[in-house]
Scaffold this motif. Structure first.
Motif, PDB file in Angstrom:
ATOM      1  N   ASN A  10      19.086   9.566 -15.296  1.00 36.24           N
ATOM      2  CA  ASN A  10      19.226   9.253 -14.170  1.00 36.24           C
ATOM      3  C   ASN A  10      17.806   8.548 -13.523  1.00 36.24           C
ATOM      4  OD1 ASN A  10      22.261   8.471 -14.420  1.00 36.24           O
ATOM      5  ND2 ASN A  10      21.944  10.554 -13.212  1.00 36.24           N
ATOM      6  N   ILE A  11      16.882   7.255 -13.561  1.00 39.32           N
ATOM      7  CA  ILE A  11      16.391   6.541 -13.362  1.00 39.32           C
ATOM      8  C   ILE A  11      16.092   6.284 -11.782  1.00 39.32           C
ATOM      9  CG2 ILE A  11      14.036   5.019 -13.009  1.00 39.32           C
ATOM     10  CD1 ILE A  11      14.951   6.917 -15.919  1.00 39.32           C
ATOM     11  N   HIS A  12      15.344   6.849 -11.230  1.00 41.74           N
ATOM     12  CA  HIS A  12      15.270   6.976  -9.092  1.00 41.74           C
ATOM     13  C   HIS A  12      14.299   5.779  -8.595  1.00 41.74           C
ATOM     14  CE1 HIS A  12      19.207   9.339  -9.135  1.00 41.74           C
ATOM     15  NE2 HIS A  12      18.547   9.914 -10.254  1.00 41.74           N
ATOM     16  N   GLU A  13      13.937   5.177  -8.586  1.00 42.21           N
ATOM     17  CA  GLU A  13      12.844   4.882  -7.865  1.00 42.21           C
ATOM     18  C   GLU A  13      12.699   4.896  -5.932  1.00 42.21           C
ATOM     19  OE1 GLU A  13      11.240   0.741  -8.801  1.00 42.21           O
ATOM     20  OE2 GLU A  13      11.270  -0.120  -6.552  1.00 42.21           O
ATOM     21  N   ILE A  14      11.809   5.637  -6.140  1.00 43.65           N
ATOM     22  CA  ILE A  14      11.029   6.170  -4.571  1.00 43.65           C
ATOM     23  C   ILE A  14       9.789   5.759  -3.764  1.00 43.65           C
ATOM     24  CG2 ILE A  14      11.364   8.212  -2.908  1.00 43.65           C
ATOM     25  CD1 ILE A  14      12.087  10.386  -4.749  1.00 43.65           C
ATOM     26  N   THR A  15       9.683   5.089  -2.793  1.00 39.46           N
ATOM     27  CA  THR A  15       8.770   4.807  -1.770  1.00 39.46           C
ATOM     28  C   THR A  15       8.730   5.810  -1.641  1.00 39.46           C
ATOM     29  OG1 THR A  15       9.816   2.499  -2.482  1.00 39.46           O
ATOM     30  CG2 THR A  15       7.918   2.538  -1.028  1.00 39.46           C
ATOM     31  N   ALA A  16       7.345   5.729  -0.816  1.00 39.84           N
ATOM     32  CA  ALA A  16       6.844   6.613   0.108  1.00 39.84           C
ATOM     33  C   ALA A  16       5.407   6.178   1.226  1.00 39.84           C
ATOM     34  CB  ALA A  16       7.163   7.782  -0.629  1.00 39.84           C
ATOM     35  N   SER A  17       5.586   6.430   2.545  1.00 38.62           N
ATOM     36  CA  SER A  17       4.310   6.031   2.855  1.00 38.62           C
ATOM     37  C   SER A  17       3.178   6.922   1.907  1.00 38.62           C
ATOM     38  CB  SER A  17       4.562   5.982   4.385  1.00 38.62           C
ATOM     39  OG  SER A  17       5.449   5.142   4.673  1.00 38.62           O
ATOM     40  N   GLY A  77       0.943  -1.563  -0.270  1.00 42.15           N
ATOM     41  CA  GLY A  77      -0.242  -0.442   0.334  1.00 42.15           C
ATOM     42  C   GLY A  77       0.466   1.427  -0.316  1.00 42.15           C
ATOM     43  N   LYS A  78       2.350   1.314  -0.776  1.00 45.67           N
ATOM     44  CA  LYS A  78       2.707   1.952  -0.430  1.00 45.67           C
ATOM     45  C   LYS A  78       3.212   2.599  -1.775  1.00 45.67           C
ATOM     46  CE  LYS A  78       5.794   1.347   3.849  1.00 45.67           C
ATOM     47  NZ  LYS A  78       6.902   1.894   4.251  1.00 45.67           N
ATOM     48  N   TRP A  79       3.308   4.430  -1.524  1.00 52.05           N
ATOM     49  CA  TRP A  79       3.491   5.016  -2.917  1.00 52.05           C
ATOM     50  C   TRP A  79       4.760   4.108  -3.928  1.00 52.05           C
ATOM     51  CZ3 TRP A  79      -0.633   7.067  -5.581  1.00 52.05           C
ATOM     52  CH2 TRP A  79      -1.286   7.062  -4.491  1.00 52.05           C
ATOM     53  N   VAL A  80       4.808   4.246  -4.908  1.00 56.13           N
ATOM     54  CA  VAL A  80       6.082   4.033  -5.425  1.00 56.13           C
ATOM     55  C   VAL A  80       6.277   5.018  -6.770  1.00 56.13           C
ATOM     56  CG1 VAL A  80       8.237   2.473  -6.771  1.00 56.13           C
ATOM     57  CG2 VAL A  80       6.103   1.592  -4.915  1.00 56.13           C
ATOM     58  N   ALA A  81       7.320   5.698  -6.510  1.00 57.03           N
ATOM     59  CA  ALA A  81       7.120   6.290  -8.139  1.00 57.03           C
ATOM     60  C   ALA A  81       8.918   6.548  -8.311  1.00 57.03           C
ATOM     61  CB  ALA A  81       6.858   7.872  -7.888  1.00 57.03           C
ATOM     62  N   GLN A  82       8.710   6.652 -10.171  1.00 60.04           N
ATOM     63  CA  GLN A  82       9.974   6.524 -10.763  1.00 60.04           C
ATOM     64  C   GLN A  82       9.707   7.779 -11.253  1.00 60.04           C
ATOM     65  OE1 GLN A  82      11.372   3.929 -11.691  1.00 60.04           O
ATOM     66  NE2 GLN A  82      10.850   2.263 -10.782  1.00 60.04           N
ATOM     67  N   VAL A  83      11.205   8.334 -10.650  1.00 65.12           N
ATOM     68  CA  VAL A  83      11.614   9.376 -11.257  1.00 65.12           C
ATOM     69  C   VAL A  83      12.834   9.441 -12.287  1.00 65.12           C
ATOM     70  CG1 VAL A  83      10.455  10.763  -9.424  1.00 65.12           C
ATOM     71  CG2 VAL A  83      12.925  10.022  -9.531  1.00 65.12           C
ATOM     72  N   SER A  84      13.430  10.020 -13.690  1.00 67.02           N
ATOM     73  CA  SER A  84      14.466  11.077 -14.200  1.00 67.02           C
ATOM     74  C   SER A  84      14.543  11.879 -13.551  1.00 67.02           C
ATOM     75  CB  SER A  84      14.271  10.593 -15.468  1.00 67.02           C
ATOM     76  OG  SER A  84      12.706  11.234 -16.022  1.00 67.02           O
ATOM     77  N   ASP A  85      16.385  12.404 -13.243  1.00 63.77           N
ATOM     78  CA  ASP A  85      16.707  13.362 -13.762  1.00 63.77           C
ATOM     79  C   ASP A  85      17.171  13.958 -14.833  1.00 63.77           C
ATOM     80  OD1 ASP A  85      19.354  12.254 -14.275  1.00 63.77           O
ATOM     81  OD2 ASP A  85      20.087  12.420 -12.189  1.00 63.77           O
TER      82      ASP A  85
END
Length: 639
Positions: free
Chosen positions: A167-174, A155-163
């Motif tokens: 570069n690709i960053h995967e960020i998991t957040a509550s 149930g956590k958010w998973v964001a794929q972001v690029s700079d």
């Protein structure tokens, strides 16, 4: 031999790391990280939400598409603050104090006539960056775009972001906070929203249109000009027509102004947004560079293409200023925005999607806060004092729009429920996408209010993360306490400054509704007063009875103004009828409270003021803590 082997192993590790870094620079890398709170948008509310969450012990990450932070205050170039000059709440007050420190005095910020606070956008960006850098719990990713957003099995958010390096960053957040300029994350997650004007039937606002429409306010590509002391006239923009700008100021070309009651000389027009550093902010609403364009539902590519028109329109206005009004030494500043065209990174968006939140804040809640079914004033988390100001001068459609130029309203408190969507959990919405009516957006969109909205969003997120609960379950009173501790306001009372030791007590009592404020329009000023220095009348105890319904104390029939003895009697009766058994000797408590606040009481037959009564009620009964309230302002008894 052991040492040699250790050094060899260490060298191998160092070489491996070096090669990995080199490969990342040549190609691209993918990293993974987790955080408590992920904030999309490093604008006004994005910065303040991240800073507040970090200061409350939560880990937060801000994702921003541009190289700057500050949004409309900096990246859009709107560096003249509208409103809240007498209400230096929270991050707004902190930012203003930082500007004063940078420029040397508050008068150094008063360079133009539109605002008490004007500054160079680049200075604002630096100040926000410095504030962010002090927070160990806060990370900032600039030049970074969202690629995808989903939820995992937990149930956590998973964001794929690029700079900007690929570069690709995967960020998991509550939890996530949508602090984007147009509410793009809200749409992506499925939050329901409105665009344009609601009908009068929906909002019950007398000045709303009878039929709903999709019309939004004009946007503006601001220009920040610099005096070069020589002719810097630009090349004539494509499609330039001087008549489009003819009545932006008094001149020979203007024969039929659309706003004849608001005509200024060219000198007054150009100094409207004069900034420190011999610069000029061009954000002129009267037949100037406002531009009607609705890009909200466009793709990123479509937006970029459409905004070329708005940029060209602003360049046309600059050319008009240079060639028709004689300001040919003023050109786009070369030391503000590091962009190819010297224009801001983004336009000034006055309006975006507006979510369907736990509550919808309407004009009626502002003009008559105590007469509504929902007591939303009890849930306030930010304050504003600017009129309802809509920009529709460049709209050329057939719809007849309400005239909303500086529509007077009292100052107001913004309710917490406007930040919380009804249909998507573990998400908070900030910036200009909160749950307000189209009309009310004309005042809640202003910079000081949006900075406070961010602080509230960060507070809710931090408390939700700490308690492992959803934002809608967070205690309203806990949010309000944190905002007061952060130097914020709950209600826009002008009776005392926020550094006065009575400030928090007045704010708490106002938020309970025990004593109600009085809104006023004084000239151009929109105000609210607790009337702390006026005598407390017997007719003003309805709010007390709402908080303590079992109260039975009866004042003598001829009582008009209460005495100190009357106030003590009321408090003793509440203690008795509500089973509050941990408070004794109210008279001694009252005397100690008066001494603490340096209040001289000759004898207890002396009449008591509203402010003195507020201090007694707050300190002895603590009603702010006694009962929490729902997002709709209903009391939730903790017992």
């Amino acid at each position: 031999m052991v040492r040699l082997r250790t050094n060899n192993a260490l060298n191998l590790i160092i070489n491996f790391i070096f090669v990995a870094i080199l490969l990342c620079n040549i190609t691209s890398c993918q990293t993974k990280e987790s955080t408590d709170i992920l904030i999309f948008g490093g604008g006004a509310s994005g910065v303040s939400s991240g800073v507040q969450a970090a200061r409350m012990g939560a880990k937060a990450i801000i994702i921003e598409e541009t190289p700057w932070v500050g949004g409309m205050l900096t990246s859009a170039g709107v560096s003249a603050i509208d409103g809240n000059n007498d209400l230096p709440a929270g991050m707004w007050g902190e930012f203003r104090d930082s500007l004063i420190s940078h420029y040397g005095s508050d008068t150094a910020l008063q360079t133009g006539w539109v605002s008490y606070v004007q500054f160079e956008p680049s200075v604002g960006n630096k100040i926000f960056r410095d504030i962010i850098a002090k927070e160990e719990n806060l990370q900032l990713h600039l030049n970074t775009r969202l690629q995808s957003l989903s939820k995992n099995n937990e149930g956590k958010w998973v964001a794929q972001v690029s700079d900007d390096k690929g570069n690709i960053h995967e960020i998991t957040a509550s939890l996530i906070i949508d602090a984007t300029e147009l509410g793009d994350i809200a749409k992506l997650t499925g939050v329901k929203y409105d665009i344009g004007m609601e009908s009068r039937e929906v909002t019950k606002e007398d000045i709303a249109p009878e039929e709903a429409n999709g019309i939004i306010q004009d946007l503006t590509y601001v220009a920040v000009l610099k005096d070069y002391g020589k002719d810097v006239t630009i090349e004539k923009p494509e499609g330039y027509d001087p008549l489009k700008y003819a009545c932006s100021a008094i001149n020979e070309l203007c024969t039929n102004p659309s706003e004849p009651d608001r005509m200024w000389s060219p000198e007054m027009m150009i100094t409207y947004g004069k900034l420190p550093g011999n610069k000029y902010m061009i954000n002129w609403p009267i037949e100037g560079n406002d531009y009607y364009l609705n890009i909200i539902e466009m793709s990123a590519e479509e937006r970029e293409e459409a905004l070329k028109e708005a940029k060209n329109f602003t360049l046309g206005f600059l050319y008009f200023l240079q060639t028709e009004l004689g300001f040919n030494t003023l050109g786009l500043a070369d030391d503000e925005f590091p962009t190819a065209d010297k224009l801001p990174f983004i336009p000034y968006h006055r309006e975006s999607r507006r979510i369907k939140g736990e509550v919808r804040f309407t004009l009626n809640h502002i003009t008559a806060p105590y007469d509504q079914e929902e007591a939303l004033y009890r849930t306030s988390i930010a304050v504003g004092d600017y009129p309802v100001d809509h920009h529709h001068a460049r709209y050329t459609g057939e719809e007849e729009l309400p005239r909303l130029y500086f529509h007077p309203v009292p100052s107001f408190g913004l309710p917490l429920g406007t930040l919380i969507p009804t249909d998507v959990d573990n998400m908070i919405v900030a910036e200009k996408s909160i749950s307000v009516s189209n009309i009310v957006n004309g005042t809640t969109r202003l910079q000081p209010v949006v900075l406070q909205i961010g602080t509230a969003a960060g507070t809710v997120a931090a408390l939700a993360s700490k308690g492992n609960i959803s934002p809608s379950q967070v205690s309203v009173r806990e949010v309000q306490k944190a905002i007061l501790d952060a130097g914020g306001y709950l209600l826009p009372y002008l009776d005392v400054a926020k550094d006065d030791n009575r400030f928090k007590a007045y704010q708490r009592i106002g938020a309970t509704g025990i004593l109600k404020g009085e809104g006023r329009n004084v000239g151009w000023a929109n105000q609210t007063w607790l009337r702390a220095d006026t005598l407390l009348l017997s007719t003003e105890l309805d709010g007390l009875k709402e908080n303590y319904p079992k109260m039975t104390y009866q004042l003598p029939n001829d009582t008009i103004a209460l005495t100190v003895n009357d106030a003590i009697g009321v408090i003793e009766n509440i203690i008795s009828t509500h089973g509050i058994d941990n408070i004794t000797d109210v008279k001694s408590l009252a005397n100690n409270i008066f001494k603490e606040y340096n209040i001289t009481i000759e004898n207890n037959l002396q009449n008591i003021t509203r402010g003195e009564f507020a201090l007694l009620i707050d300190a002895i009964l603590n009603p702010f803590e006694y009962q929490d309230v729902s997002l709709h302002g209903q009391f939730i008894n903790k017992e």
